[in-house]
Enzyme design. Sequence first.
Site, PDB file in Angstrom:
ATOM      1  N   ARG A   1       4.131   6.668   2.748  1.00 49.13           N
ATOM      2  CA  ARG A   1       3.460   7.686   3.155  1.00 49.13           C
ATOM      3  C   ARG A   1       2.720   7.410   4.655  1.00 49.13           C
ATOM      4  NH1 ARG A   1      -1.070   7.238  -0.261  1.00 49.13           N
ATOM      5  NH2 ARG A   1       0.082   5.564  -1.175  1.00 49.13           N
TER       6      ARG A   1
ATOM      7  N   CYS B   1      -2.169   0.514  15.140  1.00 53.00           N
ATOM      8  CA  CYS B   1      -3.098   0.538  13.860  1.00 53.00           C
ATOM      9  C   CYS B   1      -4.564  -0.176  13.816  1.00 53.00           C
ATOM     10  CB  CYS B   1      -2.452   0.956  12.633  1.00 53.00           C
ATOM     11  SG  CYS B   1      -3.701   1.770  11.260  1.00 53.00           S
TER      12      CYS B   1
ATOM     13  N   THR C   1       0.655  -1.261   0.172  1.00 53.89           N
ATOM     14  CA  THR C   1      -0.008  -0.047   0.106  1.00 53.89           C
ATOM     15  C   THR C   1       0.767   1.338  -0.072  1.00 53.89           C
ATOM     16  OG1 THR C   1       0.000   0.124   2.380  1.00 53.89           O
ATOM     17  CG2 THR C   1      -1.943  -1.173   1.337  1.00 53.89           C
TER      18      THR C   1
ATOM     19  N   CYS D   1      -0.130   6.925   7.458  1.00 51.88           N
ATOM     20  CA  CYS D   1      -1.307   6.711   7.327  1.00 51.88           C
ATOM     21  C   CYS D   1      -2.453   7.630   7.892  1.00 51.88           C
ATOM     22  CB  CYS D   1      -1.349   5.066   8.417  1.00 51.88           C
ATOM     23  SG  CYS D   1      -3.076   4.782   8.727  1.00 51.88           S
TER      24      CYS D   1
ATOM     25  N   CYS E   1       2.336   2.940   9.445  1.00 50.60           N
ATOM     26  CA  CYS E   1       1.414   3.019  10.535  1.00 50.60           C
ATOM     27  C   CYS E   1       2.138   2.856  11.977  1.00 50.60           C
ATOM     28  CB  CYS E   1       0.602   1.901  10.414  1.00 50.60           C
ATOM     29  SG  CYS E   1      -0.658   1.991   9.180  1.00 50.60           S
TER      30      CYS E   1
ATOM     31  N   CYS F   1      -4.101   6.020  11.624  1.00 48.51           N
ATOM     32  CA  CYS F   1      -3.448   6.251  13.015  1.00 48.51           C
ATOM     33  C   CYS F   1      -2.446   7.169  13.072  1.00 48.51           C
ATOM     34  CB  CYS F   1      -2.768   4.836  13.053  1.00 48.51           C
ATOM     35  SG  CYS F   1      -1.237   4.692  12.152  1.00 48.51           S
TER      36      CYS F   1
END
Length: 353
Positions: free
Chosen positions: A68, A43, A35, A70, A39, A73
């Site tokens: 990147r 999370c 993805t 999340c 996190c 969270c």
Amino acid sequence: MNATITLPDPETMYQAIVDRDGEMEGLFLFAVKTTGIFCRPGCKSKAPKRENVEFFANADQARAAGYRPCKRCRPTELSGSVPAWLTQLVDAMDADPTRRWTNADLAAMGLSPVRVRRWFQQHYRMTFHAYLRTRRIGLAVDMLQRGSDVTSVALDSGYESLSGFRDSLRKWTGQSPTSIKQGEPILVERLLTPLGPMLAAASDAGLCLLEFADRKMLPEQFERISKLFQQPILPGTHPVLKRTAEQIEQYFAGERTEFTLPLRLDGTSFQQTVWKKLLEIPYGQTSSYGKMADELGKPTASRAVGRTNGDNRLAIVVPCHRVVRSDGHLCGYAGGLWRKRWLLEHERKHLSL
Ligand SMILES: [Zn+2]
């Protein structure tokens, strides 16, 4: 610098992700290759497959690897605060600090007593019930020192009898109500940092402990400090702790390169000399045990210097993280090598700005 970053072992970290274990908050972050998102360990998103997970010590590293944060969270925000599942209990404890909590009370709030105990053990290095007891004792000590009489303090802090109060006080602080009236306790509080929670302890005489909360030696440190200063250690707050929290926050924001705090460097004269020497190593620079020993006029004492460095009770403020091997390699750090590396990189980054 080719030292490896010391994180908890991967299987432990992966298990924490699967369990959404908030206790590992602040110790690491994880990213999911499929993805592109990173996190916190707690999370609530669906747990990823093990082979898709990558671990990082902090958000900067995860970002540097192209991930990147999340949106759920928010892993770039400060971690280590009281988790959502615990806030109701903490609020209730604040509203009525003398209340005695049973497992049934916790269950009635929808909390697992085991989970509550684990959280307190992790964050305060004591059981939930020990925390409640020391907190009640803390309140009592505070009232006594503000001049209240022993009997009303005993009743106001939830003790059923004066003798029960005296026994409890002696057991937890080693002192009688009268001697407590004259002495001062050491107060301990949690601070939140980007490297995980820290415990800070101080009295009117100054800051006497600042350590990362997951440090294994912490219970022994508490005991040693209590003995060294001949004072009980109790959860609570203090003006020195407030200043410490402010300055530590500024340090982590890259806005502070020196600390102006009263420090308790109690120890042998050799220890005090070494710790004071550590205070002279400038922000963003490093020294070595050998160099420090030379500068102290004891060129053969580099091992003793190293040991004393390890005995430092005031992490970050007394910058033992600025001591590396003479060849420039990182060497041991009580708070974990990954933290030492993070601190040195952080200082170098802000020094060059
Ligand atoms: Zn997340």
